[in-house]
Design an enzyme around this catalytic site. Structure first.
Site, PDB file in Angstrom:
ATOM      1  N   SER D 338       0.815  -1.216   0.000  1.00  0.00           N
ATOM      2  CA  SER D 338       0.000   0.000   0.000  1.00  0.00           C
ATOM      3  C   SER D 338       0.843   1.258   0.000  1.00  0.00           C
ATOM      4  O   SER D 338       1.921   1.311   0.602  1.00  0.00           O
ATOM      5  CB  SER D 338      -0.898   0.024   1.245  1.00  0.00           C
ATOM      6  N   HIS D 436      -7.461  -0.732   5.886  1.00  0.00           N
ATOM      7  CA  HIS D 436      -7.009  -2.113   6.068  1.00  0.00           C
ATOM      8  C   HIS D 436      -7.129  -2.555   7.523  1.00  0.00           C
ATOM      9  O   HIS D 436      -7.408  -3.729   7.795  1.00  0.00           O
ATOM     10  CB  HIS D 436      -5.574  -2.279   5.560  1.00  0.00           C
TER      11      HIS D 436
END
Lengths: 506, 506, 506, 506
Positions: D338, D436
């Site tokens: 990410s 997340h």
């Protein structure tokens, strides 16, 4: 209870066992070969190739046992395909030469059967028919079986299409003048013609909802008016446009021939209005059925070199016409808007030849030559014909309105002659003209300033032509053209041709 | 500006116009014919038929111009199709006879070219190849072009499949012994073989989610173990079952050959466990992959009589094996569970012949005859062989356990012989055996009490047989069988055959 | 480098570890439960049920943290589904009662927030809106979250549809009069209404090419005119017929509501011409568009008991009308041909009541009674009203033309009254009438001899009715009916009603 | 016989006719409005808007008659949609304000029912439940019905998604601080949550065979690592890549949330190896299953601003994990790779603030500052903190290996703190981290030199982070994070955080 099969070991056991061993060895050999790596194949030379061909091209069974031969294992076909793909260009030529020469028709057997046929001529018809059938069978090249088996393997049909493209390349590049290669070409063409018969083709309309894979290919294959980007492509499958392709079950995802159509009010006389139109930012831009009176075929491209001579484009146009008629029952006009590739270079050749022959002045009238001279400010002493050649090769004349209007009648009549009068073996020299005339279209209208792109000006001085499809005339026109080499054309075209003939003293 | 096309009327105008008129008239004539009503056709007699055939079967172009002939209008093909369909059986025979006789090979031209071929034998290869190609071309029956064009029309391929079924029916019913009809059959078969080549077929798995139209046909076509109702059908496409079919792009919605498979733990020895199993009311009855070790091909049916001799079943089995291997990587056993049609009637014939020849007692041992007699309480004086014949024709023995156990060894060894020893032209007489042996299967196991349905008992005394596919043996087996007529069988089968031979003093 | 995650163990490590352990245990517990076998569940009694419900119905988060709660593990939903399905009918009632009673709205909290709302009334709007939102949130039953989560699991939506069918069954069978069960019903209905909103439904046309699975269900669900066999079914999706269904993404392969349409020239007055027509053996039986002027909705069936009250049929009819209009732009007439379930039993009830009340003679005119008596040869002394009751209950009158013509005007006017005049809470008593009138249809025509099947005669003396959809009237009609209880009907119907009123002295 | 319907004109005829006329007029008025052109709408001012809203937002039926109201004509919804779309931004704000303010909850009625609820508290449960239900009903904003009806119209759901995007834009841009607008937002969110419930979404794998329309959108929506061209896009859906999207039946062809996955051997620590890899010219580049051990989620994008807060990404990741597990049963590692948007600007802010506060030297150790100074050759007198700020804002440090190795430990520990320690209302400030962590992932590894693109260096000094999904931990982690604000992280991350804390004297 019974754990393993055992082999028939009765009375004929010995013979049987031996046969089995031999056959099995042969089968296994070829099975294994399927997995060999051919990366070093071009070092092997002729011997390796011969061994492979001998193994994969099975002998022709006798006429009597022709139905009693099991198909060879698939690995045979796969082996040949891998092997052939691993070769470089030169070795491919060698391979195809050997295949067509050593594994073709058995000439001795054929001539023996020809003798037999002649011997039967006094006999009854049944005997004659049988003799003919045997003779026909004997005229089958041995490699035809291999080709047939390859077609059954996954990817096999595409392999054969590409193989024929290689064969055609060999013939047209004169890399070989072997008559066997020509024979191989004939065999391939006739097989492909069966497999790509119209009944087995599928008409697909391509839209923005079609798979990306197909659209990317459509874009790549577009040779007539290259697709600039995906926005351009999107417009070519959007409103007021149709894009159709033939695909084939054995080559999924592969368009074979692609036809682009524009739906217009009148028969279009300019290509930029179709493919270069600025995208207007209309969010939900719907077609207005009332504005759709004409279908303009503005691009047709074949994508498979190996299918040359297999009629597809003609059938595609006919199917699309039927499709459009059912979508727009009142649609009345069907026409191409076609490029004229080769006109400029033909013209350059003509001018150059006329100059050599000292007849430079014959193509234009005196008045026209004067106007060219005045408009170009050509240096004194430079022959006008040279000035004209330069003008055309540089496309400079397009920047001068005066020159443009001087040249319009000249180029239009020359172009009309090029399309109508220039022949190859009696048929139109220009391949696009030949295609549409074969289909039965009428040479309908030459259009000035029809393709103002650099490409269009360079290729054909910006001129384009409409081949129009009058649906109840196409059968007649097609037959007239193909059998009698007669071109059907309109008054406009014939008038231009007459002017050319008058001026050029042809 | 230019409103109508005009026809080229320059120098060659007169000739041109005349040609156009002639050609156009011909084209229009045939166009119109497409729409004629043939309802009264069978009153027209031979003359009408001749006129139609002459019109629709165009002459073979010369070798030189063979690529320069436009396809005839579709209406030609459509006309012939309508016309032929409108005929009754007798007129169809007449039509096919005329077609194959009058529009076949030009024998004169063929023999002339055969002479030419022989004349070229001393010349160079290029000349020979050309002579061969011309000869090959001249051996093409004129009607082949018509067949080719029909295949391109919608529904044309199906029409030709059905046409060949008619031709085969004529040949097998001996309605005609014309060699031309046999030639027509050969031409049709070779064309259909190209169009139904494996590369063009599509394997479809049939499930309860498949279109009803397809499932209904699957049900109708199932000849081996008839489908009783839709519940039965649903089970045959449900869990622990697979049903596959080949379909073809040119005949959508039409399964060509259908294979039913049961997924089992062991190789099945009984058909009722597969097709008559009572539906257990398990609502969400899932397959347990661990219980799937074997694939049993329990029914394979061809659906198109006209595709006889076009290899489909063999390819279907091979493709299905690959499909199953990819679904169940550990699956190890592939086998049929096959009926033995014809065994009972063969046996009746054998008994009847033995009786006539007074050798009635040879088939069973004395001990066996005694047991039959005792078990049947046959009237004194009735020969035991007659009692046996009656038992078999009535299937009565199945109701007696004693008789059943007496007959088991007898019928099993007779059946083994029927399958293994009875031949036609050297190949297995039993057509199912012949099919699987050609495919390379092993005659693996005879199963007693394998089909206890009335039909099964009547046809083959309840016996069924497994033909097992050992995947790395099939190529060898197939070649051995086809070329050397050797049947691969297991010890069980061979043991039964030996017993038969010992008893029967063959 | 870093091989395993470690848990944050910084400053707040102790608290953190403890929480994690607790949460994890809870999660794992419920995860395991998903796999438990509930086969013995009905022996567990109330305690087990309570434990499960407590675990799977998570507490309502506070208003402030309502967006900060992760969805519970899927296993929660799966566990509840397995558990509930394993229960017998009685335990299901117990479970639903407990769920709706113990896990519903928190009444205390709701009333506290109601107090708060009242306190804010003098404050600003922002405060009021917040108080309303909190109150609204507090009125959410705790079990609503469980239902929401179930809908996300595979098969969950179908589970909830079936759960609501159980709830409705409990209510209508009066197995429970708990107000909580009614509340649960309301919650389920409002959730299902959202999920089965028209925008999420898909209109599918069902044809013979549709999956067998769907067609079999169409056949099973057809309640109005039962499908006799697959030939019958094939005709109902064949030429001159249309069959449409709504399906839903979350319940694939499951038609929710099915509409059968016949395409006719005129508005049909007889059902046998539509569903019992003998199959003519027309091989390629094509629709003639010119013969299609009317669309007759001859059967509409809802398939999911649990979707009662979720408007689907109305929307389906409207969507189908639009579909048909786009297929047949000139189609002008849309009408049902509807059964009249309940007419015969209503009539029997009426006769019986009249007899009791001694007003037996009021329903028919004297002349009519006389004709009934004469036609029935009823035994002297038997009251004519009894004879009539018997006639109707046995359907015997249909066998006599005379009786039939005597009864026609009587039954027609009684039936008109039944449909038009008999009400339940002000709306048409007959459910089919109520459905079409709600949709805005006009009660258009009663048809004598319209359903001559035994079922049709038994249910409604063979009478059927057309509810006609005048498209520009339906909105108005629907509103008039629903809001003002006004039935729109034609002169024919109103005339019959008048006659009834005159005769019956109502 | 009966040609026209007539309206019920019996006893109550007068009333009836009047009602019909009124209702019909209303219906027709709104029908016509559907076709009005709103192009001049913004000149109409408030009065026109009010008239339209009054017409299309029908009054809430009483509680008793709530099931007896026919849906308003579709034209109502269509009218509102056309009207709203024709407005400019300012008028949209006006329209939404009016809609939410004047057509919301009837506060008077709500407070009256709240009083009633309190009055019932001593009564039986049935009464309480009813009072609650009435109260709940009264808390429904009147405009909710309009929204519901719009969802049923073609394109209606997409309209509402976009409408909510407008509402969110108004709220976040503070164009209005009306509490009613916030209420409208809440109502829209709850409706959209029902319609976009996971059970109604469809997981689609996007490949190069997907429709071009979808792929073009995938390309446009990719915000994380922009797609450079179609070759780049082709690779992202090619071998060793997976691309999945949720689509919804009511918004066909529109991906709602898109997840890009790379299939790798180990957990990737660098994005260029995934998205910038040079296309190798491998013609038939197949995946090797043995090299696929990890699934790296390298990009997830929501495409519909209006679906903010409707959980989709979380469910998409979970569904994709299940999909991948079934394709690769042995796959063990699932992790994101990410970006860390906002790290650089946060760092700049921090440095700037430290400088102001005179604590500039606190972030790095003395040794580190010295190294920075040496490596930058910063002008004497320039504070080192300024040199550092300049380095970071210009990305210049990446060009010096020495600087890079000096800064690595510094930037890594600062970044760890940014992700782990910086909070907003107790949750991670960084939105990607928050996403997340909510899903239950573990903050697993910070990767130096992970995104060396100019964009990556500018945004986050080239650092990226893996959030790893340990499938049996996600439920626990998610609950811990959401309810207790505890972040699960690995030793690497926690070690870096500790270093930061030690250095920064926080």
């Amino acid at each position: 209870m019974i754990s393993h099969p055992v082999i028939c070991a009765l009375r004929n056991s010995v013979r049987c066992w031996r046969q089995r061993a031999v056959i099995k060895a042969a089968v296994e050999a070829s099975d294994l070969c399927g997995w060999r790596c051919y990366s070093t194949s071009h070092h092997r030379g002729v011997t390796g190739m011969e061994a492979i061909l001998s193994r994969v091209v099975t002998p022709l069974p006798t006429y009597e046992t022709r139905d009693k031969f099991p198909p060879p294992p698939e690995s045979n076909s796969v082996e040949f395909m891998h092997f052939y793909k691993s070769l470089d260009k030169e070795d491919k030529l060698g391979c195809l030469t050997k295949l067509s020469h050593d594994f073709g028709v058995d000439h001795k057997s054929a001539s023996e059967l020809a003798v037999k046929l002649l011997d039967t001529q006094v006999r009854d018809l049944a005997t004659i028919l049988q003799a003919e059938d045997r003779l026909r069978y004997s005229l089958t090249p041995r490699y035809k079986q291999l080709l047939n088996h390859i077609s059954k393997v996954e990817g096999g049909v595409k392999f054969l299409v590409d193989l024929r493209a290689d064969v055609l390349e060999i013939i047209s590049s004169k890399a070989s003048d072997s008559p066997h290669i020509r024979d191989l070409n004939g065999t391939l063409k006739s097989l492909l013609s069966e497999w790509f018969s119209v009944g087995l083709l599928r008409l697909e309309r391509i839209t923005w909802q079609s798979p990306c894979e197909i659209l990317q290919k459509i874009s790549q294959y577009e040779a007539v008016h290259p697709v600039r980007n995906w926005t351009d492509l999107k417009r070519r499958v959007g409103p007021y446009r149709r894009c159709y392709a033939f695909t084939h079950a054995a080559m999924p995802g592969e368009p074979l021939v692609v036809l682009h159509v524009a739906l217009t009010e009148d028969i279009a006389d300019n290509i930029q209005s179709i493919v270069r139109e600025i995208a207007t930012p209309t969010p939900c831009f719907e077609e207005d059925v009332n504005k759709v009176n004409s279908a303009i075929f503005y691009s047709i491209s074949s994508t498979q070199a190996g299918l040359q001579g297999v009629e597809l484009g003609n059938y595609l146009i006919k199917k699309v016409v039927r499709e459009l008629q059912s979508e727009f029952p009142h649609m009345a006009q069907f026409s191409s808007l076609s490029p004229i590739p080769g006109f400029s270079s033909w013209l350059q050749g003509l001018l150059s030849q006329y100059r050599k022959e000292g007849r430079g002045s014959d193509l234009l009238s005196e008045q026209e030559w004067r106007e060219v001279e005045q408009a170009t400010d050509s240096e004194p002493g430079t022959p006008a014909v040279d000035a004209l050649r330069k003008l055309i090769s540089t496309s400079e004349w397009t920047r001068s309105e005066r020159l443009s209007s001087v040249l319009e009648p000249v180029l239009m009549r020359l172009c009309a002659w090029y399309l109508y009068g220039e022949k190859r073996r009696g048929y139109a020299l220009n391949p696009v003209a030949n295609f549409h005339l074969q289909n039965g279209a009428t040479m309908w209208r030459l259009n000035w300033n029809a393709d103002t792109s650099p490409r269009g000006v360079a290729n054909s001085c910006g001129i384009m032509v409409n081949y129009r499809y009058f649906l109840n005339e196409t059968s007649t026109n097609s037959a007239l053209y193909l059998q009698n080499k007669v071109i059907t054309a309109t008054e406009q075209v014939l008038g231009l041709v007459s002017q050319f003939q008058k001026n050029s003293k042809l």
